[in-house]
Design a protein around this motif. Structure first.
Motif, PDB file in Angstrom:
ATOM      1  N   LYS A  11       0.866  -1.231   0.094  1.00 29.18           N
ATOM      2  CA  LYS A  11      -0.003  -0.185  -0.103  1.00 29.18           C
ATOM      3  C   LYS A  11       0.941   1.242  -0.229  1.00 29.18           C
ATOM      4  CE  LYS A  11      -4.162   1.813   2.162  1.00 29.18           C
ATOM      5  NZ  LYS A  11      -3.649   3.309   2.080  1.00 29.18           N
ATOM      6  N   GLU A  28      -5.064   5.285  -1.889  1.00 31.80           N
ATOM      7  CA  GLU A  28      -5.731   3.886  -1.948  1.00 31.80           C
ATOM      8  C   GLU A  28      -5.211   3.124  -3.389  1.00 31.80           C
ATOM      9  OE1 GLU A  28      -7.648   2.410   0.131  1.00 31.80           O
ATOM     10  OE2 GLU A  28      -7.301   4.331   1.434  1.00 31.80           O
ATOM     11  N   GLU A  29      -3.854   3.110  -3.171  1.00 35.20           N
ATOM     12  CA  GLU A  29      -3.098   2.583  -4.334  1.00 35.20           C
ATOM     13  C   GLU A  29      -2.096   1.672  -3.893  1.00 35.20           C
ATOM     14  OE1 GLU A  29      -3.450   5.151  -8.183  1.00 35.20           O
ATOM     15  OE2 GLU A  29      -1.861   5.690  -6.715  1.00 35.20           O
ATOM     16  N   ALA A  72      -6.680  -9.793  -6.804  1.00 35.70           N
ATOM     17  CA  ALA A  72      -6.130  -8.841  -7.426  1.00 35.70           C
ATOM     18  C   ALA A  72      -4.631  -9.281  -7.917  1.00 35.70           C
ATOM     19  CB  ALA A  72      -5.808  -7.497  -6.478  1.00 35.70           C
ATOM     20  N   GLU A 123      -6.257  -2.036  -6.143  1.00 40.54           N
ATOM     21  CA  GLU A 123      -6.608  -2.943  -5.164  1.00 40.54           C
ATOM     22  C   GLU A 123      -5.665  -3.935  -4.681  1.00 40.54           C
ATOM     23  OE1 GLU A 123      -9.801  -5.251  -7.104  1.00 40.54           O
ATOM     24  OE2 GLU A 123      -8.968  -5.251  -8.876  1.00 40.54           O
ATOM     25  N   SER A 124      -5.945  -4.753  -3.519  1.00 39.90           N
ATOM     26  CA  SER A 124      -4.820  -5.782  -3.173  1.00 39.90           C
ATOM     27  C   SER A 124      -5.512  -6.991  -3.090  1.00 39.90           C
ATOM     28  CB  SER A 124      -4.236  -5.291  -1.900  1.00 39.90           C
ATOM     29  OG  SER A 124      -5.182  -5.055  -0.969  1.00 39.90           O
TER      30      SER A 124
END
Length: 561
Positions: free
Chosen positions: A433, A438-439, A469, A464-465
């Motif tokens: 992160k 939020e990347e 993803a 997203e993780s």
């Protein structure tokens, strides 16, 4: 003064080979590839005792006596403030010009068919094309007044070494020694007188004279005299080791203690020469007869003691190299003919405090032919189990699994690549992160780009993780990742070790790990190494074969085939 290179032509199993050098050089490779011959090439240049034995026809490569043996060592003496550079330059005199900073020392030997021997002739100078023949005085070349070779073979005999050098090691130069020596002489005279008075000697004297007179009628007698003398003062002395808390003396029968005492004696001998000459240490397999802890202690001395400033050493032991730093690693190997690769190895500054741990992983790997570099102990445990089921002798076949732990892959694969040791990397598809966003940065992709040296994979952050993803990221770039596998032997996990393994043997993992409550991935990630050991102990040969054949673990197939 710094050793720069050596070229060996037509000598023993070396047809024509050139190797970069530095002042501390470690030679390794399989048996019978020429490590000892390499040391002998150096000895024919620097060691008068070896050189005066001349070359036999068997010293010529495949007995090609129609070509000369040539061995050339290049030494950098550009540091004019260095005492050893000054010693060498002073002896060279007109053979090197003021502006020449490299001295070339060459031994050349043409084979004399009539005499059946190759006589070494030495040359030196600052221009490789115009070397000056070295002056010789008896068996001494001029170089012998500059260098002192200390050769320690793997099976050096303590007692022979001690007796050979007793007069150097035991110098009686104190005033009280005169009285002691006079007392010894008087004692010797008394002993000789008493021995000569023994009845056996008298009887022999009486019997031998009549027997002699049968051959010649001389008016003679025969006397037998004892001649114990001070000249044999050291002929029967033996070193003993005495425990500090015990007054008894014990013969130094333990081979390990003998070996350490040998090194202590060589240390003393080197001190005798270090002011006048440049000491060069040539050491063969010092690990013989030494326990692991003693090998590590010896490593500390060899690489940290200034005495061993110029060192050439062969070894098969990772423990002897535990403390290495600023060394030249030389791998000698034999494919169609003897070849070599060398690389200067310096411990990265950030790992100085962990040098021994870093070195231990590296030196285990450099003795292998193929190395699988993995993230940590979990991969090591799992992959070791799988490979042992596929090939129980994979380690004997030269395959080694190296967990990089906190050091990362870079310090290892750069050295392995330079030594041309095949290495395969298996790394995780990590995401991280980005702070304040939020990347997520694609660490796994960036890592592969870094190893390759160009941007092949996209490195833009994703939004997203999580497992899905990671898998989507992988699948979207699978064609590129497969190409990277084939061309660079870099294998990226689709997710991580545990998730990739779950794809292959999910039902078995649930069965084998009852405490996981149906979630083996979380269970394995919770206590990585311990829980992986628990799983691996239950894996069957069929399970291992299934893992071995799966796309997720194709690195195993590459390393073993």
């Amino acid at each position: 003064m710094k050793f720069d290179s050596i070229t060996i032509k037509n000598f023993r199993n070396f047809e024509d080979i050139s190797i970069d050098l530095t002042n501390k050089n470690i030679l390794f490779g399989m048996n019978d590839v020429g490590k000892t011959n390499f040391l002998y090439a150096l000895r024919f240049i620097f060691d008068k005792d070896i050189r005066k034995q001349n070359f036999n026809d068997t010293d010529y490569y495949k007995k090609k006596v129609d070509k000369p043996i040539e061995i050339i060592v290049a030494i950098d003496i550009s540091d004019t403030e260095d005492a050893d550079s000054q010693k060498l330059r002073a002896k060279l005199k007109g053979a090197i010009l003021t502006d020449q900073n490299t001295v070339y020392i060459k031994v050349k030997a043409n084979y004399d068919e009539k005499e059946m021997v190759g006589v070494p002739v030495l040359f030196w100078g600052g221009d490789i094309e115009e070397l000056e023949e070295m002056k010789v005085h008896g068996t001494f070349f001029e170089i012998d007044y500059v260098f002192n070779v200390i050769y320690i073979d793997a099976y050096v005999d303590l007692y022979i070494l001690f007796k050979k050098n007793a007069n150097t090691l035991l110098v009686n130069d104190k005033e009280q020694d005169k009285d002691i020596l006079e007392s010894i002489n008087k004692t010797c005279d008394d002993l000789n007188s008493q021995i000569s008075g023994l009845s056996g000697i008298k009887t022999f004297e009486e019997k031998i004279a009549p027997e002699y007179k049968k051959f010649r009628h001389d008016d003679i007698s025969v006397s037998v005299k004892s001649e114990i003398a001070v000249k044999g003062l050291y002929s029967n002395i033996v070193p003993y080791i005495k425990q500090d808390a015990d007054d008894s003396l014990y013969p130094t029968s333990g081979e390990g203690r003998k070996k350490l005492l040998v090194y202590a004696i060589f240390d003393l001998l080197s001190k005798e020469e270090e002011e006048k000459k440049i000491n060069i240490f040539l050491i063969e397999e010092p690990e013989n007869h030494l326990h692991r802890s003693m090998q590590i202690a010896l490593s500390h001395i060899l690489f940290l003691d200034d005495k061993y400033q110029y060192l050439f050493m062969t070894t098969h032991s990772p423990y002897v190299l535990a403390e290495m730093d600023h060394v030249n690693l030389i791998r000698i190997y034999n494919e169609d003919k003897i070849a070599s690769k060398s690389v200067l190895y310096t411990v990265p500054t950030k790992f100085k405090s962990q040098r021994k741990m870093l070195n231990r992983g590296l030196v285990e790997a450099i003795f292998a032919d193929r190395v699988l570099l993995v993230e940590g102990p979990s991969e090591n445990v799992l992959f070791g189990k799988v490979l042992s089921e596929i090939n129980p002798f994979y380690e004997a076949d030269g395959i080694y699994i190296l967990p990089v732990g906190g050091f990362g892959f870079m310090p290892y694969y750069q050295i392995l690549d330079a030594l041309q040791i095949d290495n395969i990397i298996k790394t995780d598809n990590d995401l991280r992160k980005i702070k304040g966003k939020e990347e997520y940065s694609v660490l796994g992709f960036s890592r592969l780009n870094n190893y390759i040296g160009e941007k092949i994979l996209p490195d833009a952050p994703i939004g997203e993780s999580g497992v899905e993803a990671k898998r989507k990221l992988y699948d979207d770039n699978r064609e590129k990742l497969d190409k990277i596998r084939n061309e660079y032997s870099l294998y990226l996990s689709r997710c991580s070790l545990e998730e990739d393994l779950d794809e292959v043997i999910h039902d078995q993992m649930v069965s084998y790990l009852p405490d996981a409550d149906g979630n083996p991935i979380a269970y394995l990630q919770d206590a990585k190494n311990n829980h992986m050991v628990e799983l691996v102990e239950k894996l069957t040969t069929e399970d291992c074969r299934c893992i071995y054949e799966h796309y997720n673990f194709a690195c195993l197939k590459e390393v073993i085939q």
